[in-house]
Write a protein that holds these residues in place. Structure first.
Motif, short mmCIF file in Angstrom:
data_model
loop_
_atom_site.label_atom_id
_atom_site.label_comp_id
_atom_site.label_asym_id
_atom_site.label_seq_id
_atom_site.Cartn_x
_atom_site.Cartn_y
_atom_site.Cartn_z
N ALA A 149 -31.61 -1.40 -17.79
CA ALA A 149 -30.32 -1.96 -17.36
C ALA A 149 -29.39 -0.88 -16.81
O ALA A 149 -28.48 -1.17 -16.05
CB ALA A 149 -29.65 -2.67 -18.51
N MET A 150 -29.65 0.38 -17.18
CA MET A 150 -28.80 1.48 -16.74
C MET A 150 -29.42 2.27 -15.59
O MET A 150 -28.99 3.39 -15.30
CB MET A 150 -28.51 2.42 -17.91
N ALA A 197 -26.64 -7.40 -13.13
CA ALA A 197 -27.05 -6.17 -13.77
C ALA A 197 -26.21 -4.98 -13.32
O ALA A 197 -25.96 -4.06 -14.07
CB ALA A 197 -28.53 -5.90 -13.50
N ASP A 198 -25.78 -4.98 -12.08
CA ASP A 198 -25.04 -3.85 -11.54
C ASP A 198 -23.55 -4.11 -11.47
O ASP A 198 -22.80 -3.26 -11.03
CB ASP A 198 -25.54 -3.51 -10.13
N GLY A 199 -23.09 -5.29 -11.84
CA GLY A 199 -21.66 -5.58 -11.81
C GLY A 199 -21.32 -6.57 -10.71
O GLY A 199 -22.17 -7.03 -9.97
N GLU A 209 -21.34 4.66 -9.70
CA GLU A 209 -20.60 3.75 -10.58
C GLU A 209 -21.60 2.93 -11.37
O GLU A 209 -22.60 2.46 -10.84
CB GLU A 209 -19.71 2.81 -9.75
N GLY A 210 -21.32 2.73 -12.65
CA GLY A 210 -22.13 1.87 -13.51
C GLY A 210 -21.24 0.81 -14.13
O GLY A 210 -20.35 1.12 -14.91
N LEU A 229 -31.16 1.99 -27.46
CA LEU A 229 -30.22 1.34 -26.55
C LEU A 229 -28.97 2.23 -26.49
O LEU A 229 -28.63 2.88 -27.46
CB LEU A 229 -29.82 -0.04 -27.06
N THR A 230 -28.32 2.26 -25.35
CA THR A 230 -27.07 3.01 -25.22
C THR A 230 -25.92 2.06 -25.50
O THR A 230 -25.81 1.02 -24.86
CB THR A 230 -26.94 3.63 -23.82
#
Length: 191
Positions: A71-72, A114-116, A48-49, A24-25
């Motif tokens: 998720a990323m 998930a993306d904001g 953008e993340g 995981l990050t």
């Protein structure tokens, strides 16, 4: 392997984002408190993340997230810096893009957890629809709710938590069984 990136708030370096990659990050962000709700994103390569809402910690703010590769999926391949969410990323970034008309807040669009949060539209003078209509309210994480309707940002504060002048309230409204005072915002401040 730990990586470190600056957190840029209002055009200046206000903190540090540490990234540890593994199964995981892990993102660990710490910065000065700008005195407003701060949604943090990473930027790089024109992308953008979204990471999330920073929380009070001591005399500053902190955010710690662990995200899977799935998720990323929409994140930048190479992070260049972290900043307030809602900035317009560019391909060639010598300096970070300026925020679009103030801090980002959810828009009148479906949520994208998930993306904001959804991006904010330009400001307009449109009152909230009647309480019986469908307006999506989002949790702010501090007990308040927020939405954007017709380009105007609104914050709903529980009536039990008065601290803002009641004459500034656009209206009182019952949302999910609790009574709230609804305030119109401009630049994240009550108008």
């Amino acid at each position: 392997m730990d990586e470190s990136y600056p957190i840029l708030i209002d055009g200046r370096s206000a903190g540090t984002l540490r990234v540890r990659r593994g199964l995981l990050t892990e993102f660990d962000a710490r910065c000065d408190d700008p005195g407003r709700l701060l949604r943090l994103s990473v930027y790089g390569g024109g992308r953008e993340g979204y990471l999330g809402v920073m929380e009070p910690a001591g005399d500053g703010l902190r955010l710690c997230r662990r995200l899977s590769r799935a998720a990323m999926a929409g994140f930048p391949e190479a992070v260049e810096y972290a900043a307030e969410s809602g900035q317009k990323p560019t391909e060639a970034e010598d300096e970070p893009a300026k925020p679009a008309d103030g801090p980002s807040s959810p828009a009148d669009a479906p949520p994208e957890p998930a993306d904001g949060p959804p991006k904010e539209p330009a400001a307009a003078d449109t009152p909230l629809p009647e309480p019986e209509t469908d307006v999506l309210w989002y949790q702010a994480g501090d007990g308040t709710l927020f939405t954007v309707h017709g380009g105007v940002h609104y914050r709903a504060i529980p009536v039990t938590a008065w601290g803002l002048p009641p004459e500034s309230a656009a209206e009182r409204r019952v949302i999910d069984g609790a009574e709230y005072a609804v305030f119109a915002l401009k630049d994240n401040r009550v108008i």
